[in-house]
Design an enzyme around this catalytic site. Structure first.
Site, PDB file in Angstrom:
ATOM      1  N   LYS A   1      79.049  66.801  73.796  1.00  0.00           N
ATOM      2  CA  LYS A   1      78.283  67.827  74.512  1.00  0.00           C
ATOM      3  C   LYS A   1      79.238  68.925  74.957  1.00  0.00           C
ATOM      4  O   LYS A   1      80.167  68.691  75.730  1.00  0.00           O
ATOM      5  CB  LYS A   1      77.590  67.201  75.717  1.00  0.00           C
ATOM      6  CG  LYS A   1      76.765  68.155  76.564  1.00  0.00           C
ATOM      7  CD  LYS A   1      75.481  68.526  75.881  1.00  0.00           C
ATOM      8  CE  LYS A   1      74.547  69.282  76.831  1.00  0.00           C
ATOM      9  NZ  LYS A   1      73.406  69.849  76.123  1.00  0.00           N
TER      10      LYS A   1
ATOM     11  N   HIS B   1      76.383  63.022  79.742  1.00  0.00           N
ATOM     12  CA  HIS B   1      76.068  63.174  78.323  1.00  0.00           C
ATOM     13  C   HIS B   1      77.199  62.612  77.470  1.00  0.00           C
ATOM     14  O   HIS B   1      78.250  62.238  77.976  1.00  0.00           O
ATOM     15  CB  HIS B   1      75.835  64.653  77.976  1.00  0.00           C
ATOM     16  CG  HIS B   1      74.491  65.161  78.379  1.00  0.00           C
ATOM     17  ND1 HIS B   1      74.240  65.651  79.642  1.00  0.00           N
ATOM     18  CD2 HIS B   1      73.327  65.241  77.694  1.00  0.00           C
ATOM     19  CE1 HIS B   1      72.961  66.011  79.713  1.00  0.00           C
ATOM     20  NE2 HIS B   1      72.392  65.784  78.548  1.00  0.00           N
TER      21      HIS B   1
END
Length: 238
Positions: A139, A135
């Site tokens: 995140k 990600h």
């Protein structure tokens, strides 16, 4: 629909664009700078809340909505130790609660196929199974909620594994979820079955957040007039 956005980061802004394009109304936007304004919203002025916030605030936001009779759609992760409390609150208040770790239709098809493949692969002990998720740098939670849901789908068949573990491939009694954070990655999830002779992979790579936003707005509309706790399997009939 009159939609209250709780959480106005990248995901909240994408949901706003999607909802407005579909003719819905955004009646409020709550973020860390105006959390006190959440108290202005009740079932009398709000059709549904869509909640994408941080692990430390998600349960409080969901609880407020349920006690006020506001149907709530949540995609926040990292708070699921309190999920049963949310279910109880929903039942107590005869509310409507829709939770998904990922609202993308494609990801939920990935979950479905993941469970099916795991149910077959469990009989082939020469293959070890692992998950990798990637990600963007912002995140917060590791592993991702989508990674955990993927793990749970595998563990439902792999009874010899005692659970999942984060970034510890040496732990052989648990399913490892490797988490990576890189610039400008929306979301990548890959399940790998490896043996000495070959490798099988099932993966999902998101190109934009539009799929997540589409699913969240779809869930908000689907939840109207319903009572109880729901997820993507209910909406997609998987």
């Amino acid at each position: 629909m009159k939609i209250l956005l709780i959480g106005y980061g990248k995901m909240g802004k994408t949901i706003e664009q999607t909802a407005l394009a579909k003719g819905h109304q955004i009646i409020g936007k709550i973020d860390h700078s105006n959390t006190q304004e959440l108290r202005k919203y009740t079932a009398a002025n709000t059709d549904v809340a869509i909640e994408f916030t941080h692990p430390e605030s998600a349960f409080s936001n969901i609880s407020y909505c349920l006690t006020q009779g506001i149907p709530v759609v949540s995609g926040s992760t990292g708070w699921l130790d309190k999920y049963e409390q949310a279910e109880a609150l929903c039942a107590e208040n005869k509310g409507a609660f829709f939770y998904a770790s990922n609202f993308s239709v494609g990801v939920n098809l990935f979950f479905h196929f993941n469970e099916y493949i795991a149910s077959k692969m469990k009989d082939y002990k020469e293959y070890s199974v692992a998950i990798r998720e990637v990600h963007h740098l912002q995140k917060v939670d590791k592993p991702s909620g989508t990674g955990i849901t993927t793990a749970e789908g595998i563990l439902s068949s792999y009874k010899d594994l005692s659970g999942w573990v984060s970034d510890n491939p040496e732990e052989k009694t648990k399913l490892n979820i490797a988490s990576e954070r890189e610039p400008d990655v929306v979301g990548t999830h890959i399940v790998t079955y490896s043996s000495e002779v070959d490798k099988i992979e099932l993966g999902h790579i998101a190109h934009t957040r539009a799929g997540f936003a589409e699913g969240a707005v779809m869930a908000a509309a689907w939840l109207q007039g319903r009572q109880g706790v729901y997820g993507m399997k209910d909406m997609l009939n998987l």
